[in-house]
Motif scaffolding. Structure first.
Motif, PDB file in Angstrom:
ATOM      1  N   PRO A   1      33.675  -7.390 -17.777  1.00  0.00           N
ATOM      2  CA  PRO A   1      33.012  -8.472 -18.522  1.00  0.00           C
ATOM      3  C   PRO A   1      31.541  -8.223 -18.848  1.00  0.00           C
ATOM      4  CG  PRO A   1      33.409  -9.129 -16.248  1.00  0.00           C
ATOM      5  CD  PRO A   1      34.114  -7.829 -16.456  1.00  0.00           C
ATOM      6  N   ASN A   2      30.869  -7.377 -18.094  1.00  0.00           N
ATOM      7  CA  ASN A   2      29.449  -7.118 -18.337  1.00  0.00           C
ATOM      8  C   ASN A   2      29.208  -5.891 -19.210  1.00  0.00           C
ATOM      9  OD1 ASN A   2      28.671  -9.329 -16.755  1.00  0.00           O
ATOM     10  ND2 ASN A   2      28.963  -8.120 -14.905  1.00  0.00           N
ATOM     11  N   ALA A   3      30.272  -5.248 -19.635  1.00  0.00           N
ATOM     12  CA  ALA A   3      30.138  -4.023 -20.429  1.00  0.00           C
ATOM     13  C   ALA A   3      30.267  -4.328 -21.921  1.00  0.00           C
ATOM     14  CB  ALA A   3      31.197  -3.017 -20.017  1.00  0.00           C
ATOM     15  N   GLN A   4      29.655  -3.472 -22.699  1.00  0.00           N
ATOM     16  CA  GLN A   4      29.746  -3.554 -24.160  1.00  0.00           C
ATOM     17  C   GLN A   4      30.432  -2.296 -24.681  1.00  0.00           C
ATOM     18  OE1 GLN A   4      28.631  -6.229 -25.992  1.00  0.00           O
ATOM     19  NE2 GLN A   4      28.264  -7.146 -23.988  1.00  0.00           N
ATOM     20  N   ILE A   5      31.241  -2.457 -25.701  1.00  0.00           N
ATOM     21  CA  ILE A   5      31.862  -1.310 -26.361  1.00  0.00           C
ATOM     22  C   ILE A   5      30.809  -0.702 -27.275  1.00  0.00           C
ATOM     23  CG2 ILE A   5      33.677  -0.534 -27.911  1.00  0.00           C
ATOM     24  CD1 ILE A   5      35.266  -3.082 -27.073  1.00  0.00           C
ATOM     25  N   PHE A   6      30.520   0.586 -27.075  1.00  0.00           N
ATOM     26  CA  PHE A   6      29.533   1.185 -27.965  1.00  0.00           C
ATOM     27  C   PHE A   6      30.143   2.183 -28.934  1.00  0.00           C
ATOM     28  CE2 PHE A   6      29.204   4.442 -24.663  1.00  0.00           C
ATOM     29  CZ  PHE A   6      29.020   5.602 -25.388  1.00  0.00           C
ATOM     30  N   LYS A   7      31.408   2.567 -28.706  1.00  0.00           N
ATOM     31  CA  LYS A   7      32.036   3.497 -29.649  1.00  0.00           C
ATOM     32  C   LYS A   7      33.545   3.403 -29.512  1.00  0.00           C
ATOM     33  CE  LYS A   7      31.944   8.402 -30.917  1.00  0.00           C
ATOM     34  NZ  LYS A   7      31.419   9.717 -30.525  1.00  0.00           N
ATOM     35  N   VAL A   8      34.229   3.407 -30.644  1.00  0.00           N
ATOM     36  CA  VAL A   8      35.683   3.435 -30.663  1.00  0.00           C
ATOM     37  C   VAL A   8      36.100   4.565 -31.585  1.00  0.00           C
ATOM     38  CG1 VAL A   8      37.804   2.194 -31.253  1.00  0.00           C
ATOM     39  CG2 VAL A   8      35.882   0.953 -30.263  1.00  0.00           C
ATOM     40  N   GLU A   9      37.007   5.398 -31.082  1.00  0.00           N
ATOM     41  CA  GLU A   9      37.565   6.477 -31.894  1.00  0.00           C
ATOM     42  C   GLU A   9      39.054   6.219 -32.060  1.00  0.00           C
ATOM     43  OE1 GLU A   9      36.641  10.031 -29.732  1.00  0.00           O
ATOM     44  OE2 GLU A   9      34.529   9.947 -30.258  1.00  0.00           O
ATOM     45  N   GLY A  10      39.557   6.508 -33.237  1.00  0.00           N
ATOM     46  CA  GLY A  10      40.978   6.342 -33.506  1.00  0.00           C
ATOM     47  C   GLY A  10      41.582   7.645 -33.963  1.00  0.00           C
ATOM     48  N   ASP A  11      42.811   7.891 -33.524  1.00  0.00           N
ATOM     49  CA  ASP A  11      43.507   9.099 -33.920  1.00  0.00           C
ATOM     50  C   ASP A  11      45.001   8.870 -33.783  1.00  0.00           C
ATOM     51  OD1 ASP A  11      44.027  11.740 -34.689  1.00  0.00           O
ATOM     52  OD2 ASP A  11      43.810  12.514 -32.656  1.00  0.00           O
ATOM     53  N   ASP A  12      45.712   8.943 -34.887  1.00  0.00           N
ATOM     54  CA  ASP A  12      47.171   8.834 -34.890  1.00  0.00           C
ATOM     55  C   ASP A  12      47.658   7.547 -34.230  1.00  0.00           C
ATOM     56  OD1 ASP A  12      49.634   9.855 -35.722  1.00  0.00           O
ATOM     57  OD2 ASP A  12      49.991  10.883 -33.815  1.00  0.00           O
ATOM     58  N   GLY A  13      46.950   6.445 -34.473  1.00  0.00           N
ATOM     59  CA  GLY A  13      47.356   5.157 -33.925  1.00  0.00           C
ATOM     60  C   GLY A  13      46.848   4.877 -32.525  1.00  0.00           C
ATOM     61  N   LYS A  14      46.352   5.887 -31.841  1.00  0.00           N
ATOM     62  CA  LYS A  14      45.795   5.702 -30.503  1.00  0.00           C
ATOM     63  C   LYS A  14      44.287   5.496 -30.626  1.00  0.00           C
ATOM     64  CE  LYS A  14      49.194   8.319 -27.883  1.00  0.00           C
ATOM     65  NZ  LYS A  14      49.368   9.331 -26.823  1.00  0.00           N
ATOM     66  N   PHE A  15      43.707   4.909 -29.590  1.00  0.00           N
ATOM     67  CA  PHE A  15      42.283   4.613 -29.601  1.00  0.00           C
ATOM     68  C   PHE A  15      41.630   5.064 -28.307  1.00  0.00           C
ATOM     69  CE2 PHE A  15      44.374   1.510 -32.269  1.00  0.00           C
ATOM     70  CZ  PHE A  15      43.619   1.550 -33.421  1.00  0.00           C
ATOM     71  N   LYS A  16      40.345   5.372 -28.407  1.00  0.00           N
ATOM     72  CA  LYS A  16      39.528   5.684 -27.242  1.00  0.00           C
ATOM     73  C   LYS A  16      38.283   4.815 -27.344  1.00  0.00           C
ATOM     74  CE  LYS A  16      38.704  10.005 -26.714  1.00  0.00           C
ATOM     75  NZ  LYS A  16      38.135  11.354 -26.738  1.00  0.00           N
ATOM     76  N   ALA A  17      38.092   3.945 -26.361  1.00  0.00           N
ATOM     77  CA  ALA A  17      36.927   3.068 -26.335  1.00  0.00           C
ATOM     78  C   ALA A  17      35.955   3.564 -25.275  1.00  0.00           C
ATOM     79  CB  ALA A  17      37.351   1.634 -26.040  1.00  0.00           C
ATOM     80  N   LYS A  18      34.706   3.704 -25.669  1.00  0.00           N
ATOM     81  CA  LYS A  18      33.659   4.112 -24.726  1.00  0.00           C
ATOM     82  C   LYS A  18      32.755   2.907 -24.508  1.00  0.00           C
ATOM     83  CE  LYS A  18      33.943   8.924 -26.038  1.00  0.00           C
ATOM     84  NZ  LYS A  18      33.239  10.146 -26.369  1.00  0.00           N
ATOM     85  N   LEU A  19      32.531   2.595 -23.227  1.00  0.00           N
ATOM     86  CA  LEU A  19      31.723   1.433 -22.864  1.00  0.00           C
ATOM     87  C   LEU A  19      30.346   1.880 -22.394  1.00  0.00           C
ATOM     88  CD1 LEU A  19      34.412  -0.579 -20.832  1.00  0.00           C
ATOM     89  CD2 LEU A  19      34.106  -0.401 -23.316  1.00  0.00           C
ATOM     90  N   ASN A  20      29.382   0.968 -22.453  1.00  0.00           N
ATOM     91  CA  ASN A  20      28.017   1.316 -22.065  1.00  0.00           C
ATOM     92  C   ASN A  20      27.827   1.476 -20.563  1.00  0.00           C
ATOM     93  OD1 ASN A  20      28.199  -1.388 -21.362  1.00  0.00           O
ATOM     94  ND2 ASN A  20      26.217  -1.955 -22.242  1.00  0.00           N
ATOM     95  N   ASN A  21      28.877   1.240 -19.762  1.00  0.00           N
ATOM     96  CA  ASN A  21      28.774   1.434 -18.314  1.00  0.00           C
ATOM     97  C   ASN A  21      29.398   2.760 -17.858  1.00  0.00           C
ATOM     98  OD1 ASN A  21      31.480   0.892 -18.647  1.00  0.00           O
ATOM     99  ND2 ASN A  21      31.548  -0.829 -17.232  1.00  0.00           N
TER     100      ASN A  21
END
Length: 143
Positions: free
Chosen positions: A44-64
């Motif tokens: 709950p205290n983290a922010q998403i700073f980057k999302v990558e998509g590839d072939d329907g899958k996703f990778k979310a990178k958080l600021n923590n």
């Protein structure tokens, strides 16, 4: 000269292919709603700073320091942390109990779903393999 030209063309083709098939940065809104809800509820205290998509899958990178890979349906596939412990609540209760009973003082640093089982890395350099029903299948020291 002809050999050099072939090498050059092959190099350009490989470079183009790597760019073409690389993960692409996408807006946070591209993440399935269930994935965004999972992140909000689990971190709950983290922010998403980057999302990558590839072939329907996703990778979310958080600021923590957390990185989460999601399937197209929004279900998490793996969670990796650089320095923030992963809450055991991401795991089914039976798996949580096995981790807690095996290593009560350890923190989870990496979780991966593998064929209905879980591969869990702990901060004490131990790697656990646990079935979804909570049975400890194996363990090893992570190197």
């Amino acid at each position: 000269m002809i050999k050099l030209r072939k090498i050059f063309i092959l190099s350009i083709a490989l470079l183009f292919a790597s760019v073409l098939f690389a993960d692409m940065v996408v807006p946070v809104s591209a993440l399935p709603q269930s994935a965004r809800s999972f992140i909000q509820n689990t971190f709950p205290n983290a922010q998403i700073f980057k999302v990558e998509g590839d072939d329907g899958k996703f990778k979310a990178k958080l600021n923590n320091g957390i990185e989460i890979k999601f399937l197209p349906n929004g279900e998490w596939e793996s969670i990796d942390s650089d320095y923030t412990p992963i809450p055991p609540t991401v795991l089914p209760n039976a798996v949580q109990n096995t981790v807690k009973n095996s290593y009560p003082q350890a923190l989870i640093t990496d979780v991966e779903k593998e064929f209905g089982n879980y591969k869990i890395k702990l901060n004490n350099m131990t790697e656990l393999f646990i079935s979804s029903s909570g049975q400890l299948i194996g363990q090893k020291m992570d190197d």
